[in-house]
Scaffold this motif. Structure first.
Motif, PDB file in Angstrom:
ATOM      1  N   GLN A  80       0.805  -1.224   0.000  1.00  0.00           N
ATOM      2  CA  GLN A  80       0.000   0.000   0.000  1.00  0.00           C
ATOM      3  C   GLN A  80       0.842   1.279   0.000  1.00  0.00           C
ATOM      4  O   GLN A  80       0.566   2.200  -0.785  1.00  0.00           O
ATOM      5  N   PRO A  81       1.861   1.396   0.857  1.00  0.00           N
ATOM      6  CA  PRO A  81       2.667   2.624   0.814  1.00  0.00           C
ATOM      7  C   PRO A  81       3.443   2.792  -0.492  1.00  0.00           C
ATOM      8  O   PRO A  81       3.734   3.917  -0.898  1.00  0.00           O
ATOM      9  N   ILE A  82       3.754   1.691  -1.161  1.00  0.00           N
ATOM     10  CA  ILE A  82       4.436   1.780  -2.457  1.00  0.00           C
ATOM     11  C   ILE A  82       3.502   2.398  -3.489  1.00  0.00           C
ATOM     12  O   ILE A  82       3.886   3.310  -4.237  1.00  0.00           O
ATOM     13  N   PHE A  83       2.261   1.925  -3.519  1.00  0.00           N
ATOM     14  CA  PHE A  83       1.278   2.497  -4.439  1.00  0.00           C
ATOM     15  C   PHE A  83       0.990   3.954  -4.097  1.00  0.00           C
ATOM     16  O   PHE A  83       0.831   4.799  -4.987  1.00  0.00           O
ATOM     17  N   LYS A  84       0.927   4.253  -2.809  1.00  0.00           N
ATOM     18  CA  LYS A  84       0.638   5.627  -2.385  1.00  0.00           C
ATOM     19  C   LYS A  84       1.740   6.587  -2.805  1.00  0.00           C
ATOM     20  O   LYS A  84       1.481   7.709  -3.247  1.00  0.00           O
ATOM     21  N   GLN A  85       2.991   6.149  -2.667  1.00  0.00           N
ATOM     22  CA  GLN A  85       4.133   6.990  -3.018  1.00  0.00           C
ATOM     23  C   GLN A  85       4.285   7.137  -4.531  1.00  0.00           C
ATOM     24  O   GLN A  85       4.847   8.126  -5.016  1.00  0.00           O
ATOM     25  N   ASN A  86       3.771   6.162  -5.262  1.00  0.00           N
ATOM     26  CA  ASN A  86       3.942   6.137  -6.719  1.00  0.00           C
ATOM     27  C   ASN A  86       2.576   5.967  -7.384  1.00  0.00           C
ATOM     28  O   ASN A  86       2.214   4.856  -7.808  1.00  0.00           O
ATOM     29  N   PRO A  87       1.799   7.033  -7.513  1.00  0.00           N
ATOM     30  CA  PRO A  87       0.419   6.927  -8.005  1.00  0.00           C
ATOM     31  C   PRO A  87       0.298   6.327  -9.405  1.00  0.00           C
ATOM     32  O   PRO A  87      -0.747   5.749  -9.734  1.00  0.00           O
ATOM     33  N   SER A  88       1.338   6.453 -10.215  1.00  0.00           N
ATOM     34  CA  SER A  88       1.248   5.936 -11.583  1.00  0.00           C
ATOM     35  C   SER A  88       1.678   4.475 -11.695  1.00  0.00           C
ATOM     36  O   SER A  88       1.598   3.887 -12.776  1.00  0.00           O
ATOM     37  N   LEU A  89       2.131   3.886 -10.606  1.00  0.00           N
ATOM     38  CA  LEU A  89       2.600   2.502 -10.621  1.00  0.00           C
ATOM     39  C   LEU A  89       1.423   1.555 -10.831  1.00  0.00           C
ATOM     40  O   LEU A  89       0.437   1.598 -10.093  1.00  0.00           O
ATOM     41  N   ASP A  90       1.520   0.691 -11.836  1.00  0.00           N
ATOM     42  CA  ASP A  90       0.449  -0.283 -12.081  1.00  0.00           C
ATOM     43  C   ASP A  90       0.994  -1.511 -12.792  1.00  0.00           C
ATOM     44  O   ASP A  90       2.210  -1.641 -12.999  1.00  0.00           O
ATOM     45  N   SER A  91       0.096  -2.396 -13.176  1.00  0.00           N
ATOM     46  CA  SER A  91       0.495  -3.677 -13.752  1.00  0.00           C
ATOM     47  C   SER A  91       1.124  -3.555 -15.130  1.00  0.00           C
ATOM     48  O   SER A  91       1.749  -4.502 -15.612  1.00  0.00           O
ATOM     49  N   THR A  92       0.981  -2.404 -15.771  1.00  0.00           N
ATOM     50  CA  THR A  92       1.529  -2.247 -17.119  1.00  0.00           C
ATOM     51  C   THR A  92       2.958  -1.728 -17.125  1.00  0.00           C
ATOM     52  O   THR A  92       3.663  -1.866 -18.131  1.00  0.00           O
ATOM     53  N   ASN A  93       3.388  -1.118 -16.023  1.00  0.00           N
ATOM     54  CA  ASN A  93       4.706  -0.451 -16.035  1.00  0.00           C
ATOM     55  C   ASN A  93       5.627  -0.898 -14.911  1.00  0.00           C
ATOM     56  O   ASN A  93       6.635  -0.245 -14.636  1.00  0.00           O
ATOM     57  N   THR A  94       5.303  -2.030 -14.273  1.00  0.00           N
ATOM     58  CA  THR A  94       6.031  -2.449 -13.068  1.00  0.00           C
ATOM     59  C   THR A  94       6.300  -3.941 -13.084  1.00  0.00           C
ATOM     60  O   THR A  94       5.483  -4.728 -13.565  1.00  0.00           O
ATOM     61  N   LEU A  95       7.440  -4.333 -12.519  1.00  0.00           N
ATOM     62  CA  LEU A  95       7.730  -5.737 -12.242  1.00  0.00           C
ATOM     63  C   LEU A  95       8.142  -5.882 -10.780  1.00  0.00           C
ATOM     64  O   LEU A  95       8.913  -5.072 -10.265  1.00  0.00           O
ATOM     65  N   MET A  96       7.631  -6.917 -10.124  1.00  0.00           N
ATOM     66  CA  MET A  96       8.071  -7.314  -8.790  1.00  0.00           C
ATOM     67  C   MET A  96       9.031  -8.473  -8.957  1.00  0.00           C
ATOM     68  O   MET A  96       8.701  -9.489  -9.599  1.00  0.00           O
ATOM     69  N   ILE A  97      10.236  -8.361  -8.401  1.00  0.00           N
ATOM     70  CA  ILE A  97      11.302  -9.338  -8.627  1.00  0.00           C
ATOM     71  C   ILE A  97      11.760  -9.919  -7.302  1.00  0.00           C
ATOM     72  O   ILE A  97      12.117  -9.175  -6.377  1.00  0.00           O
ATOM     73  N   GLY A  98      11.759 -11.245  -7.191  1.00  0.00           N
ATOM     74  CA  GLY A  98      12.218 -11.853  -5.956  1.00  0.00           C
ATOM     75  C   GLY A  98      12.401 -13.350  -6.076  1.00  0.00           C
ATOM     76  O   GLY A  98      11.950 -13.979  -7.048  1.00  0.00           O
ATOM     77  N   ASP A  99      13.037 -13.926  -5.058  1.00  0.00           N
ATOM     78  CA  ASP A  99      13.297 -15.361  -5.056  1.00  0.00           C
ATOM     79  C   ASP A  99      12.242 -16.155  -4.307  1.00  0.00           C
ATOM     80  O   ASP A  99      12.233 -17.387  -4.362  1.00  0.00           O
ATOM     81  N   GLY A 100      11.352 -15.465  -3.589  1.00  0.00           N
ATOM     82  CA  GLY A 100      10.399 -16.152  -2.718  1.00  0.00           C
ATOM     83  C   GLY A 100       9.026 -16.300  -3.352  1.00  0.00           C
ATOM     84  O   GLY A 100       8.316 -15.313  -3.543  1.00  0.00           O
ATOM     85  N   LEU A 101       8.636 -17.539  -3.655  1.00  0.00           N
ATOM     86  CA  LEU A 101       7.311 -17.773  -4.227  1.00  0.00           C
ATOM     87  C   LEU A 101       6.209 -17.341  -3.273  1.00  0.00           C
ATOM     88  O   LEU A 101       5.246 -16.682  -3.664  1.00  0.00           O
ATOM     89  N   ARG A 102       6.352 -17.725  -1.995  1.00  0.00           N
ATOM     90  CA  ARG A 102       5.275 -17.481  -1.032  1.00  0.00           C
ATOM     91  C   ARG A 102       5.292 -16.072  -0.450  1.00  0.00           C
ATOM     92  O   ARG A 102       4.380 -15.697   0.271  1.00  0.00           O
ATOM     93  N   SER A 103       6.318 -15.319  -0.734  1.00  0.00           N
ATOM     94  CA  SER A 103       6.361 -13.939  -0.239  1.00  0.00           C
ATOM     95  C   SER A 103       6.331 -12.955  -1.401  1.00  0.00           C
ATOM     96  O   SER A 103       5.355 -12.229  -1.594  1.00  0.00           O
ATOM     97  N   ASP A 104       7.359 -12.959  -2.231  1.00  0.00           N
ATOM     98  CA  ASP A 104       7.468 -11.989  -3.312  1.00  0.00           C
ATOM     99  C   ASP A 104       6.444 -12.216  -4.418  1.00  0.00           C
ATOM    100  O   ASP A 104       5.727 -11.286  -4.824  1.00  0.00           O
ATOM    101  N   ILE A 105       6.374 -13.431  -4.916  1.00  0.00           N
ATOM    102  CA  ILE A 105       5.533 -13.709  -6.081  1.00  0.00           C
ATOM    103  C   ILE A 105       4.055 -13.722  -5.692  1.00  0.00           C
ATOM    104  O   ILE A 105       3.213 -13.143  -6.388  1.00  0.00           O
ATOM    105  N   LEU A 106       3.736 -14.350  -4.575  1.00  0.00           N
ATOM    106  CA  LEU A 106       2.347 -14.325  -4.104  1.00  0.00           C
ATOM    107  C   LEU A 106       1.929 -12.902  -3.755  1.00  0.00           C
ATOM    108  O   LEU A 106       0.804 -12.484  -4.045  1.00  0.00           O
ATOM    109  N   GLY A 107       2.837 -12.150  -3.140  1.00  0.00           N
ATOM    110  CA  GLY A 107       2.526 -10.764  -2.820  1.00  0.00           C
ATOM    111  C   GLY A 107       2.192  -9.963  -4.057  1.00  0.00           C
ATOM    112  O   GLY A 107       1.213  -9.203  -4.088  1.00  0.00           O
ATOM    113  N   ALA A 108       2.987 -10.124  -5.100  1.00  0.00           N
ATOM    114  CA  ALA A 108       2.720  -9.426  -6.358  1.00  0.00           C
ATOM    115  C   ALA A 108       1.385  -9.860  -6.946  1.00  0.00           C
ATOM    116  O   ALA A 108       0.599  -9.037  -7.440  1.00  0.00           O
ATOM    117  N   GLN A 109       1.131 -11.140  -6.877  1.00  0.00           N
ATOM    118  CA  GLN A 109      -0.125 -11.677  -7.406  1.00  0.00           C
ATOM    119  C   GLN A 109      -1.325 -11.063  -6.701  1.00  0.00           C
ATOM    120  O   GLN A 109      -2.347 -10.755  -7.333  1.00  0.00           O
TER     121      GLN A 109
END
Length: 227
Positions: free
Chosen positions: A160-189
């Motif tokens: 939530q604070p990431i979206f708040k700080q970056n109002p234009s951030l969305d699924s078309t212009n952003t990638l979430m990158i990480g090694d953790g399926l249950r933390s990073d990838i699920l979080g992005a999902q």
């Protein structure tokens, strides 16, 4: 080309495993564990359960403060002194190891004017020290740590604070990158962001969590972000 790249830190850019192994091995030896390989296995089991509970919303400190006590107990030793956890964290504070290619990746993305965001579930003092000591801090425009945010990945509220700080951030212009399926990838999902699963060990994904991309080299991430 993506405008934003959100990076996990541990075992995505920082070599957490190397520092963890050194620190845990030192403490196991110091407190009388003779079978260090078995001790590391037990610690990893205890620690994994603790972090899984934290990622599901459990309070962090009580779980982390007891992980060495539980490890030693399973090894037939009684060590209840809370200073063990403090000693371990001091060791981690000075774990400045980075994964091969981390500096080059961030430098290239920075030069391309991608907004670089670090998003980590780590302990604040430890992560700040490691970022500074490794020299990775100079690349990041923003840093979000679960201890400050109040929620850990994969909780959608972490983002939530990431979206708040970056109002234009969305699924078309952003990638979430990480090694953790249950933390990073699920979080992005859960916040509908595309994700990159960094999987250099070629682990098998036996979960229902499906990353948008899977890579085994950091250099491939640069191609995905700048495409």
């Amino acid at each position: 080309m993506k405008k934003y790249a959100i990076f996990d830190l541990d075992n995505t850019l920082l070599d957490f495993t190397r520092g963890e192994t050194e620190g845990v091995t030192h403490l196991l030896h110091k407190y009388g564990v003779t079978d260090l390989q078995r001790g590391l296995q037990v610690y990893h089991q205890v620690n994994q359960r603790a972090w899984q509970a934290i990622e599901q919303g459990a309070e962090r400190d009580p779980l982390l403060n007891r992980r060495f006590e539980q490890t030693f107990q399973r090894m037939g030793l009684t060590v209840t002194d809370p200073i063990v956890e403090q000693q371990y964290r001091r060791h981690l504070d000075h774990n400045y190891y980075t994964l091969a290619g981390a500096h080059a990746l961030l430098a290239h993305l920075k030069k391309a004017q991608v907004t670089l965001i670090a998003g980590t579930n780590g302990i604040k003092a430890t992560q700040l020290s490691r970022l500074a000591g490794s020299g990775l801090d100079v690349y990041f425009d923003q840093l979000y740590i679960s201890e400050d945010v109040g929620f850990a990945k994969p909780d959608a509220r972490f983002f939530q604070p990431i979206f708040k700080q970056n109002p234009s951030l969305d699924s078309t212009n952003t990638l979430m990158i990480g090694d953790g399926l249950r933390s990073d990838i699920l979080g992005a999902q859960q916040v509908e962001l595309p994700s990159v699963w960094f999987n250099p060990a070629h682990l098998t994904n036996e979960t229902a969590v499906k990353p948008t991309y899977e890579v085994d080299h950091l250099a491939t991430i640069e191609t995905l972000v700048l495409a």
